[in-house]
Design a protein around this motif. Structure first.
Motif, PDB file in Angstrom:
ATOM      1  N   UNK A 282       1.010  -1.656  -0.024  1.00  0.00           N
ATOM      2  CA  UNK A 282       0.800  -0.007   0.171  1.00  0.00           C
ATOM      3  C   UNK A 282       1.190   1.307   0.183  1.00  0.00           C
ATOM      4  N   UNK A 283       0.278   2.247  -0.450  1.00  0.00           N
ATOM      5  CA  UNK A 283       1.714   3.652  -0.958  1.00  0.00           C
ATOM      6  C   UNK A 283       1.468   3.804   1.041  1.00  0.00           C
ATOM      7  N   UNK A 284       1.921   4.861   1.057  1.00  0.00           N
ATOM      8  CA  UNK A 284       2.139   5.803   2.307  1.00  0.00           C
ATOM      9  C   UNK A 284       2.122   7.525   1.791  1.00  0.00           C
ATOM     10  N   UNK A 285       2.678   8.103   2.682  1.00  0.00           N
ATOM     11  CA  UNK A 285       2.598   9.504   2.346  1.00  0.00           C
ATOM     12  C   UNK A 285       1.606  10.083   4.056  1.00  0.00           C
ATOM     13  N   UNK A 286       1.987  10.320   4.320  1.00  0.00           N
ATOM     14  CA  UNK A 286       1.734  10.543   6.211  1.00  0.00           C
ATOM     15  C   UNK A 286       1.723  10.264   7.540  1.00  0.00           C
ATOM     16  N   UNK A 287       0.506   9.341   8.124  1.00  0.00           N
ATOM     17  CA  UNK A 287       1.124   8.902   9.884  1.00  0.00           C
ATOM     18  C   UNK A 287       0.109   8.112   9.803  1.00  0.00           C
ATOM     19  N   UNK A 288       0.890   6.547   9.911  1.00  0.00           N
ATOM     20  CA  UNK A 288      -0.159   5.205  10.630  1.00  0.00           C
ATOM     21  C   UNK A 288      -0.883   5.484  12.077  1.00  0.00           C
ATOM     22  N   UNK A 289      -2.227   5.261  11.328  1.00  0.00           N
ATOM     23  CA  UNK A 289      -2.761   4.685  12.378  1.00  0.00           C
ATOM     24  C   UNK A 289      -2.685   2.739  12.908  1.00  0.00           C
ATOM     25  N   UNK A 290      -2.764   3.214  14.180  1.00  0.00           N
ATOM     26  CA  UNK A 290      -3.146   1.878  14.645  1.00  0.00           C
ATOM     27  C   UNK A 290      -3.768   1.660  15.759  1.00  0.00           C
ATOM     28  N   UNK A 291      -5.169   0.580  15.862  1.00  0.00           N
ATOM     29  CA  UNK A 291      -5.731   0.677  16.817  1.00  0.00           C
ATOM     30  C   UNK A 291      -6.751   2.376  16.563  1.00  0.00           C
ATOM     31  N   UNK A 292      -6.878   2.721  15.758  1.00  0.00           N
ATOM     32  CA  UNK A 292      -7.244   4.677  16.494  1.00  0.00           C
ATOM     33  C   UNK A 292      -6.268   5.849  16.135  1.00  0.00           C
ATOM     34  N   UNK A 293      -5.402   5.371  16.788  1.00  0.00           N
ATOM     35  CA  UNK A 293      -4.030   6.170  17.906  1.00  0.00           C
ATOM     36  C   UNK A 293      -2.921   6.556  16.318  1.00  0.00           C
ATOM     37  N   UNK A 294      -3.017   7.668  15.707  1.00  0.00           N
ATOM     38  CA  UNK A 294      -1.936   8.389  15.150  1.00  0.00           C
ATOM     39  C   UNK A 294      -0.725   7.570  15.579  1.00  0.00           C
ATOM     40  N   UNK A 295       0.752   7.290  15.031  1.00  0.00           N
ATOM     41  CA  UNK A 295       1.803   6.538  15.685  1.00  0.00           C
ATOM     42  C   UNK A 295       2.671   7.144  14.519  1.00  0.00           C
ATOM     43  N   UNK A 296       3.097   6.010  13.494  1.00  0.00           N
ATOM     44  CA  UNK A 296       4.662   6.195  12.337  1.00  0.00           C
ATOM     45  C   UNK A 296       4.435   6.807  11.520  1.00  0.00           C
ATOM     46  N   UNK A 297       4.840   8.444  11.748  1.00  0.00           N
ATOM     47  CA  UNK A 297       5.312   9.062   9.739  1.00  0.00           C
ATOM     48  C   UNK A 297       5.724   8.376   8.939  1.00  0.00           C
ATOM     49  N   UNK A 298       5.334   8.234   7.982  1.00  0.00           N
ATOM     50  CA  UNK A 298       5.476   7.454   7.298  1.00  0.00           C
ATOM     51  C   UNK A 298       6.154   8.797   5.631  1.00  0.00           C
ATOM     52  N   UNK A 299       7.206   8.818   4.972  1.00  0.00           N
ATOM     53  CA  UNK A 299       6.813   9.824   3.619  1.00  0.00           C
ATOM     54  C   UNK A 299       6.696   8.543   2.387  1.00  0.00           C
ATOM     55  N   UNK A 300       5.966   9.840   1.481  1.00  0.00           N
ATOM     56  CA  UNK A 300       5.273   9.306  -0.073  1.00  0.00           C
ATOM     57  C   UNK A 300       6.309   7.650  -0.763  1.00  0.00           C
ATOM     58  N   UNK A 301       7.408   7.973  -0.527  1.00  0.00           N
ATOM     59  CA  UNK A 301       8.036   7.102  -0.826  1.00  0.00           C
ATOM     60  C   UNK A 301       8.115   5.835  -0.221  1.00  0.00           C
ATOM     61  N   UNK A 302       7.359   6.046   0.852  1.00  0.00           N
ATOM     62  CA  UNK A 302       7.335   4.362   1.641  1.00  0.00           C
ATOM     63  C   UNK A 302       6.785   3.577   1.061  1.00  0.00           C
ATOM     64  N   UNK A 303       7.325   2.056   1.618  1.00  0.00           N
ATOM     65  CA  UNK A 303       6.718   1.273   0.301  1.00  0.00           C
ATOM     66  C   UNK A 303       6.216   0.377   2.264  1.00  0.00           C
ATOM     67  N   UNK A 304       4.861  -0.059   2.149  1.00  0.00           N
ATOM     68  CA  UNK A 304       3.849  -0.433   3.696  1.00  0.00           C
ATOM     69  C   UNK A 304       3.346  -1.535   3.056  1.00  0.00           C
ATOM     70  N   UNK A 305       3.718  -2.699   3.690  1.00  0.00           N
ATOM     71  CA  UNK A 305       3.128  -4.433   3.384  1.00  0.00           C
ATOM     72  C   UNK A 305       2.004  -4.939   4.454  1.00  0.00           C
ATOM     73  N   UNK A 306       1.192  -4.731   3.873  1.00  0.00           N
ATOM     74  CA  UNK A 306       0.317  -5.585   4.873  1.00  0.00           C
ATOM     75  C   UNK A 306      -0.178  -6.476   4.956  1.00  0.00           C
ATOM     76  N   UNK A 307      -0.411  -7.681   5.908  1.00  0.00           N
ATOM     77  CA  UNK A 307      -1.120  -9.208   6.082  1.00  0.00           C
ATOM     78  C   UNK A 307      -1.994  -9.713   6.763  1.00  0.00           C
ATOM     79  N   UNK A 308      -2.695  -9.615   6.801  1.00  0.00           N
ATOM     80  CA  UNK A 308      -3.597 -10.620   8.183  1.00  0.00           C
ATOM     81  C   UNK A 308      -3.306 -11.849   8.884  1.00  0.00           C
ATOM     82  N   UNK A 309      -2.857 -11.645  10.017  1.00  0.00           N
ATOM     83  CA  UNK A 309      -1.919 -13.058  10.921  1.00  0.00           C
ATOM     84  C   UNK A 309      -3.073 -13.432  11.877  1.00  0.00           C
ATOM     85  N   UNK A 310      -2.799 -14.697  12.220  1.00  0.00           N
ATOM     86  CA  UNK A 310      -3.285 -15.501  13.198  1.00  0.00           C
ATOM     87  C   UNK A 310      -2.283 -15.288  14.417  1.00  0.00           C
TER      88      UNK A 310
END
Length: 346
Positions: A282-310
């Motif tokens: 997924x694209x970056x450029x902003x701040x990542x929020x986890x469970x409703x709380x902004x936490x990690x600033x990321x640049x627009x050039x970031x590569x963000x990989x997400x997955x659903x894990x048990x």
């Protein structure tokens, strides 16, 4: 009513849960220190009643733990904490309880507090009690009942494998050229990208800044960021999948409660179901929020990989634990057993 082996029960409290800035911009309730102390006291009394050998409590800047067990019978210990007044205290408490081989931990807070506990102890055997804002992961559980269930599991009277279901996580791999190393993060409910330059007060209040949301729990009855996915593509906490919601023009327009008593209309560009353990970039450029709380600033050039894990916490089913104990007559008192002193200390 004693347990078959030595047992340790943990209690972690976030003194700041239920008190954040959203009380200035919307209409949520507030969980006072007195309410949290009362819940913790009932948890401790329930654990002692079921024969827990010791109860370990997190240390906090408001001294809630010390006040909660004052005058109670039992063995109580306070784990070391950096006392930063931040999420780091919860992370440290969970890690300490992991090292102490605590059998079950009762966590008081919201989604963020549960996430912090799982950061310190990834598969923590947890009973999550809601005392925060917009809660999805924790639930409303009576403290006395939670303490009894925790002691039953911690002592082995009820097997964790029978009542502790492993929760999902949203796992994130963040490769930002502006950082020296790849960052790994997680969320227990949802992760979102917010188009802003600053973390600020952490809560996400401006709906126009939300770019995408990845949820592993999407309850249509929830409030907050999780309500976006919940009202577009519901996902039960026990099914293995998740969902990606991309915001933007060209699709549906949906009305959601982003804060208690506050609604917004969002434009949904696309909806993509996510199968377990299938990575998506997924694209970056902003701040990542986890469970409703902004936490990690990321640049627009970031590569963000997400997955659903048990691979999340082992969430203990309190009612099921007590039902098994009742079936096995764990609450029966043998003839001739002397009466025990009421442990509430009042």
């Amino acid at each position: 009513m004693s347990l078959p082996r030595a047992s340790s029960v943990g209690i972690i409290v976030n003194p700041h849960a239920g008190k954040d800035i959203r009380r200035l911009t919307s209409a949520p309730g507030q969980t006072s220190d007195a309410v949290k102390i009362g819940i913790m006291r009932r948890i401790a009394a329930g654990a002692v009643e079921m024969g827990a050998d010791r109860v370990l409590l997190s240390s906090d800047t408001h001294h809630l733990s010390e006040r909660a067990v004052d005058g109670l019978d039992g063995t109580f210990e306070f784990v070391e904490s950096p006392l930063t007044g931040s999420h780091l205290d919860t992370v440290a408490a969970a890690r300490s309880m992991w090292k102490e081989q605590v059998g079950a931990v009762v966590v008081l807070g919201g989604d963020g507090t549960c996430r912090d506990a799982a950061t310190g102890w990834p598969d923590i055997p947890m009973i999550a009690i809601s005392t925060g804002t917009n809660n999805v992961f924790p639930s409303t559980v009576d403290g006395t009942t939670a303490g009894v269930a925790a002691a039953l599991v911690a002592g082995g009277a009820v097997a964790l494998d029978g009542v502790g279901r492993q929760a999902k996580r949203v796992a994130l791999r963040i490769d930002d050229p502006n950082r020296d190393a790849i960052v790994h993060e997680c969320a227990l409910v949802e992760a979102a990208l917010v188009d802003t330059a600053f973390v600020g007060a952490r809560a996400v209040n401006d709906p126009s800044t939300i770019r995408w949301v990845v949820a592993c729990i999407a309850n249509p009855g929830s409030t907050g960021l999780a309500s976006i996915a919940g009202r577009v593509h519901p996902v039960d906490r026990h099914e293995p999948r998740g969902v990606l919601i991309t915001l933007g023009a060209g699709g549906r327009r949906v009305r959601v409660p982003l804060a208690p008593g506050t609604f917004a209309t969002l434009e949904v560009a696309s909806v993509d179901p996510l199968e377990p353990s299938m990575p998506m970039e997924l694209p970056g450029g902003g701040v990542l929020a986890y469970d409703g709380e902004r936490t990690t600033p990321v640049s627009a050039d970031s590569a963000i990989t997400v997955s659903i894990e048990l691979s999340g916490p082992r969430l203990i089913d309190v009612e099921q634990a007590l039902a098994i104990a009742a079936r096995d007559r764990r609450f029966d008192v043998a003839d001739g057993t002397p009466s025990r002193k009421d442990p509430h200390g009042d």
